[in-house]
Design a protein around this motif. Structure first.
Motif, short mmCIF file in Angstrom:
data_model
loop_
_atom_site.label_atom_id
_atom_site.label_comp_id
_atom_site.label_asym_id
_atom_site.label_seq_id
_atom_site.Cartn_x
_atom_site.Cartn_y
_atom_site.Cartn_z
N MET A 112 0.82 -1.21 0.00
CA MET A 112 0.00 0.00 0.00
C MET A 112 0.86 1.26 0.00
N GLN A 113 0.26 2.35 -0.45
CA GLN A 113 0.93 3.64 -0.51
C GLN A 113 0.59 4.45 0.73
N VAL A 114 1.63 4.97 1.39
CA VAL A 114 1.44 5.82 2.57
C VAL A 114 2.36 7.04 2.46
N PRO A 115 1.91 8.20 2.94
CA PRO A 115 0.56 8.46 3.43
C PRO A 115 -0.44 8.53 2.29
N ALA A 116 -1.73 8.36 2.61
CA ALA A 116 -2.77 8.38 1.59
C ALA A 116 -3.35 9.79 1.47
N ILE A 117 -3.56 10.24 0.25
CA ILE A 117 -4.21 11.52 0.02
C ILE A 117 -5.71 11.36 0.32
N SER A 118 -6.27 12.29 1.05
CA SER A 118 -7.71 12.25 1.35
C SER A 118 -8.24 13.68 1.35
N VAL A 119 -9.57 13.82 1.36
CA VAL A 119 -10.20 15.13 1.44
C VAL A 119 -11.26 15.10 2.54
N PRO A 120 -11.50 16.22 3.22
CA PRO A 120 -12.56 16.27 4.23
C PRO A 120 -13.93 16.34 3.57
N GLY A 121 -14.94 15.92 4.31
CA GLY A 121 -16.28 15.88 3.75
C GLY A 121 -16.81 17.24 3.35
N ASP A 122 -16.34 18.32 3.99
CA ASP A 122 -16.87 19.65 3.68
C ASP A 122 -16.07 20.38 2.60
N MET A 123 -15.12 19.68 1.95
CA MET A 123 -14.34 20.34 0.90
C MET A 123 -15.24 20.65 -0.31
N PRO A 124 -15.21 21.88 -0.81
CA PRO A 124 -16.04 22.25 -1.98
C PRO A 124 -15.68 21.46 -3.23
N PHE A 125 -16.65 21.36 -4.12
CA PHE A 125 -16.53 20.61 -5.36
C PHE A 125 -15.28 20.99 -6.16
N LEU A 126 -15.06 22.28 -6.37
CA LEU A 126 -13.93 22.72 -7.19
C LEU A 126 -12.59 22.36 -6.53
N ASP A 127 -12.53 22.42 -5.20
CA ASP A 127 -11.28 22.07 -4.51
C ASP A 127 -11.00 20.57 -4.64
N VAL A 128 -12.06 19.76 -4.62
CA VAL A 128 -11.88 18.32 -4.82
C VAL A 128 -11.33 18.07 -6.22
N ALA A 129 -11.91 18.75 -7.20
CA ALA A 129 -11.44 18.60 -8.58
C ALA A 129 -9.97 19.00 -8.71
N HIS A 130 -9.59 20.09 -8.05
CA HIS A 130 -8.19 20.54 -8.10
C HIS A 130 -7.27 19.52 -7.42
N THR A 131 -7.75 18.89 -6.34
CA THR A 131 -6.94 17.89 -5.64
C THR A 131 -6.68 16.69 -6.53
N LEU A 132 -7.71 16.20 -7.21
CA LEU A 132 -7.54 15.05 -8.11
C LEU A 132 -6.57 15.40 -9.23
#
Length: 287
Positions: free
Chosen positions: A86-106
């Motif tokens: 497995m890969q560590v650390p794992a990238i994750s996002v909080p539940g309240d992250m806005p849609f555009l920020d999630v897109a930018h993270t990916l």
């Protein structure tokens, strides 16, 4: 995985591959994919003899069976577990992250999906490119037309109106545990048709992530490892191991040399029994 489990599954997987001719560059990849599918099929077969587990997407309340901690005997390949690949650390996002920020993270992390976690780092879902694509489609055309537009994948359409990771994510998440065997994780990924799986501890907290590529590399040994095991067998069968020469290419073992005809059949049979050996080319000159 024993050879008796692996071989029939591998042959079935190879028969299922496309019938069109393979190009020289494509053939090694297809061989690797067939061997991977064989390992996954064998893992699925083994599961049918064990206690039923929760369906993909449901939480597991119990730790993996004790067989996960199996210690290999002398000469037996070590059993790999998810924690080994497995890969560590794992990238994750909080539940309240806005849609555009999630897109930018990916986009920034070059990922196709990312786990969504709560304040305690528990995995509550996974948001993927497909989820974001549905959101973008609704933004571009908020009104769907026709009966198919109204009925097809209603849940996907409804959640695509969300604006945060928690409202866009797919849930419940499909996860694996660090102590699970790699073959079991591969079966889970194949069954759920997922490219990446969050790895969680017994409390559901994110500890890593494992991709299908990680599982593929772990399940299929490279040619150097196969050659090492063949050479170990030769040392067991021959008084002078230098009498035999071995080459391995894409899982195909080629053996040459002048050997005692009394030991050749047993030696070749032992080589064919090695996991991940696709075929054996016998260029031995019996004497």
């Amino acid at each position: 995985m024993s050879h008796s489990d692996h071989s029939p599954a591998e042959k079935e997987a190879r028969r299922a591959t496309p019938g069109r001719p393979w190009t020289p560059k494509e053939e090694p990849r297809q061989d690797a994919l067939s061997r991977y599918l064989g390992a996954v099929a064998a893992a699925a077969s083994a599961r049918s003899t064990e206690e039923p587990e929760p369906a993909p997407g449901t939480a597991k309340s119990q730790p993996p069976p004790a067989t996960s901690a199996h210690e290999p005997s002398a000469g037996e390949p070590a059993t790999l577990h998810v924690r080994d690949v497995m890969q560590v650390p794992a990238i994750s996002v909080p539940g309240d992250m806005p849609f555009l920020d999630v897109a930018h993270t990916l986009a920034r992390e070059k990922l196709s999906a990312v786990p969504v976690v709560d304040a305690g780092d528990h995995v509550i879902g996974v948001v993927s490119e497909s989820d974001l694509l549905a959101k973008a489609a609704v933004m571009a055309e908020p009104h769907r037309h026709g009966p198919v537009g109204r009925l097809w994948q209603h849940r996907l359409y409804e959640k695509s109106h969300g604006d945060t990771a928690a409202t866009l994510m797919t849930f419940p998440p499909v996860t694996v545990h660090p102590a699970q065997r790699v073959a079991e994780a591969a079966w889970t990924a194949a069954h759920a048709r997922l490219k990446r799986l969050p790895v969680t501890d017994y409390r559901g907290r994110l500890v890593g992530v494992v991709s299908r590529r990680d599982l593929l590399r772990a399940l299929i040994r490279d040619d150097a490892e196969i050659r090492g095991e063949v050479e170990s067998l030769i040392r067991q069968h021959l008084l002078d191991p230098r009498a035999a020469e071995v080459t391995v290419e894409n899982g195909v073992v080629t053996m040459t040399g002048r050997l005692d005809k009394a030991v050749v059949p047993e030696l070749l049979a032992s080589v064919r029994d090695i996991n991940d050996v696709v075929g054996v080319v016998d260029d031995i000159e019996p004497v």
